[in-house]
Design a protein around this motif. Structure first.
Motif, mmCIF file in Angstrom:
data_model
loop_
_atom_site.group_PDB
_atom_site.id
_atom_site.type_symbol
_atom_site.label_atom_id
_atom_site.label_comp_id
_atom_site.label_asym_id
_atom_site.label_seq_id
_atom_site.Cartn_x
_atom_site.Cartn_y
_atom_site.Cartn_z
ATOM 1 N N VAL A 13 11.283 50.100 55.443
ATOM 2 C CA VAL A 13 10.061 50.410 56.182
ATOM 3 C C VAL A 13 8.929 49.619 55.568
ATOM 4 O O VAL A 13 8.711 49.666 54.359
ATOM 5 C CB VAL A 13 9.729 51.920 56.137
ATOM 6 N N SER A 14 8.211 48.873 56.399
ATOM 7 C CA SER A 14 7.044 48.146 55.903
ATOM 8 C C SER A 14 5.850 48.443 56.801
ATOM 9 O O SER A 14 5.997 48.685 57.992
ATOM 10 C CB SER A 14 7.320 46.639 55.856
ATOM 11 N N VAL A 15 4.687 48.431 56.205
ATOM 12 C CA VAL A 15 3.451 48.673 56.938
ATOM 13 C C VAL A 15 2.955 47.313 57.423
ATOM 14 O O VAL A 15 2.536 46.476 56.633
ATOM 15 C CB VAL A 15 2.397 49.361 56.046
ATOM 16 N N SER A 16 3.024 47.099 58.732
ATOM 17 C CA SER A 16 2.676 45.784 59.260
ATOM 18 C C SER A 16 1.197 45.658 59.604
ATOM 19 O O SER A 16 0.655 44.554 59.558
ATOM 20 C CB SER A 16 3.523 45.458 60.488
ATOM 21 N N ASN A 17 0.558 46.778 59.928
ATOM 22 C CA ASN A 17 -0.838 46.694 60.345
ATOM 23 C C ASN A 17 -1.505 48.054 60.167
ATOM 24 O O ASN A 17 -0.876 49.083 60.385
ATOM 25 C CB ASN A 17 -0.900 46.264 61.814
ATOM 26 N N VAL A 18 -2.774 48.037 59.786
ATOM 27 C CA VAL A 18 -3.575 49.265 59.698
ATOM 28 C C VAL A 18 -4.905 48.995 60.374
ATOM 29 O O VAL A 18 -5.567 47.998 60.073
ATOM 30 C CB VAL A 18 -3.803 49.701 58.226
ATOM 31 N N ARG A 19 -5.294 49.868 61.278
ATOM 32 C CA ARG A 19 -6.594 49.772 61.941
ATOM 33 C C ARG A 19 -7.341 51.079 61.701
ATOM 34 O O ARG A 19 -6.841 52.156 62.017
ATOM 35 C CB ARG A 19 -6.446 49.559 63.450
ATOM 36 N N LEU A 48 4.188 50.710 61.676
ATOM 37 C CA LEU A 48 5.314 50.569 60.762
ATOM 38 C C LEU A 48 6.399 49.718 61.398
ATOM 39 O O LEU A 48 6.737 49.904 62.562
ATOM 40 C CB LEU A 48 5.906 51.943 60.411
ATOM 41 N N SER A 49 6.917 48.808 60.620
ATOM 42 C CA SER A 49 8.055 47.998 61.038
ATOM 43 C C SER A 49 9.272 48.556 60.317
ATOM 44 O O SER A 49 9.280 48.667 59.091
ATOM 45 C CB SER A 49 7.818 46.538 60.666
ATOM 46 N N VAL A 50 10.303 48.913 61.087
ATOM 47 C CA VAL A 50 11.478 49.583 60.529
ATOM 48 C C VAL A 50 12.710 48.713 60.765
ATOM 49 O O VAL A 50 12.921 48.202 61.861
ATOM 50 C CB VAL A 50 11.683 50.966 61.182
ATOM 51 N N PHE A 51 13.502 48.556 59.706
ATOM 52 C CA PHE A 51 14.778 47.865 59.834
ATOM 53 C C PHE A 51 15.859 48.781 59.305
ATOM 54 O O PHE A 51 15.728 49.294 58.192
ATOM 55 C CB PHE A 51 14.789 46.559 59.027
ATOM 56 N N LEU A 76 8.886 42.437 66.231
ATOM 57 C CA LEU A 76 10.077 41.670 65.875
ATOM 58 C C LEU A 76 11.158 41.802 66.950
ATOM 59 O O LEU A 76 11.850 40.830 67.264
ATOM 60 C CB LEU A 76 10.613 42.108 64.517
ATOM 61 N N ASP A 77 11.308 43.003 67.510
ATOM 62 C CA ASP A 77 12.262 43.185 68.600
ATOM 63 C C ASP A 77 11.845 42.389 69.826
ATOM 64 O O ASP A 77 12.682 41.819 70.521
ATOM 65 C CB ASP A 77 12.382 44.664 68.963
ATOM 66 N N ILE A 135 10.079 39.596 69.853
ATOM 67 C CA ILE A 135 10.330 38.175 69.564
ATOM 68 C C ILE A 135 11.817 37.858 69.720
ATOM 69 O O ILE A 135 12.183 36.830 70.293
ATOM 70 C CB ILE A 135 9.826 37.819 68.142
ATOM 71 N N GLU A 136 12.651 38.751 69.242
ATOM 72 C CA GLU A 136 14.098 38.559 69.370
ATOM 73 C C GLU A 136 14.517 38.543 70.832
ATOM 74 O O GLU A 136 15.358 37.741 71.247
ATOM 75 C CB GLU A 136 14.820 39.674 68.613
ATOM 76 N N HIS A 137 13.930 39.425 71.625
ATOM 77 C CA HIS A 137 14.235 39.479 73.058
ATOM 78 C C HIS A 137 13.806 38.176 73.750
ATOM 79 O O HIS A 137 14.553 37.638 74.575
ATOM 80 C CB HIS A 137 13.534 40.684 73.693
ATOM 81 N N ILE A 138 12.648 37.662 73.404
ATOM 82 C CA ILE A 138 12.168 36.399 73.978
ATOM 83 C C ILE A 138 13.098 35.255 73.587
ATOM 84 O O ILE A 138 13.441 34.399 74.421
ATOM 85 C CB ILE A 138 10.718 36.106 73.527
ATOM 86 N N ASP A 139 13.562 35.220 72.338
ATOM 87 C CA ASP A 139 14.508 34.192 71.897
ATOM 88 C C ASP A 139 15.796 34.225 72.705
ATOM 89 O O ASP A 139 16.331 33.195 73.101
ATOM 90 C CB ASP A 139 14.829 34.356 70.412
ATOM 91 N N GLU A 140 16.304 35.447 72.938
ATOM 92 C CA GLU A 140 17.525 35.581 73.736
ATOM 93 C C GLU A 140 17.313 35.064 75.149
ATOM 94 O O GLU A 140 18.193 34.408 75.713
ATOM 95 C CB GLU A 140 17.971 37.031 73.766
ATOM 96 N N LEU A 141 16.166 35.372 75.726
ATOM 97 C CA LEU A 141 15.881 34.899 77.082
ATOM 98 C C LEU A 141 15.757 33.380 77.136
ATOM 99 O O LEU A 141 16.213 32.732 78.082
ATOM 100 C CB LEU A 141 14.600 35.541 77.619
#
Length: 111
Positions: free
Chosen positions: A33-39, A51-54, A99-100, A102-108
């Motif tokens: 789990v990483s904190v990608s952005n805080v507003r 949160l970005s979760v892997f 990230l998901d 971006i991965e979806h765009i790459d697949e397309l």
């Protein structure tokens, strides 16, 4: 446009929350789990934490757990920033699925 003060507070909260989540997820094998952005709102009352979760399959579970334990996480954050902030903002957690996406765009694009 955000002030420099708000940006510094956002970076500090992001850094401290990252440490908190790193310590907590060290107990859970196979989850990162990483904190990608805080507003932070202009009045410093609410912090929206992304949160970005892997692996991403566990993302919603982690977000739900974080929102249920918001008071505990907020207390741990308050202990770390007590010398920098007078009042610790309320935390609202969201999943960062960029990230998901971006991965979806790459697949397309490969098709």
């Amino acid at each position: 446009m955000e002030s420099t003060r708000i940006q510094k507070i956002q970076r500090q909260i992001q850094k401290d929350l990252s440490e908190i989540f790193r310590e907590d997820t060290a107990k859970m094998r196979g989850v990162i789990v990483s904190v990608s952005n805080v507003r932070v709102s202009p009045d410093l009352s609410i912090a929206r934490v992304h949160l970005s979760v892997f692996p991403s399959e566990r993302g919603q579970e982690i977000i739900d757990t974080a929102n249920r334990n918001e008071k505990t996480i907020r207390y741990a954050l308050a202990q770390r920033v007590r010398n920098q902030l007078r009042k610790t903002p309320e935390l609202v957690f969201y999943i960062d699925d960029s990230l998901d996406y971006i991965e979806h765009i790459d697949e397309l694009l490969k098709k």
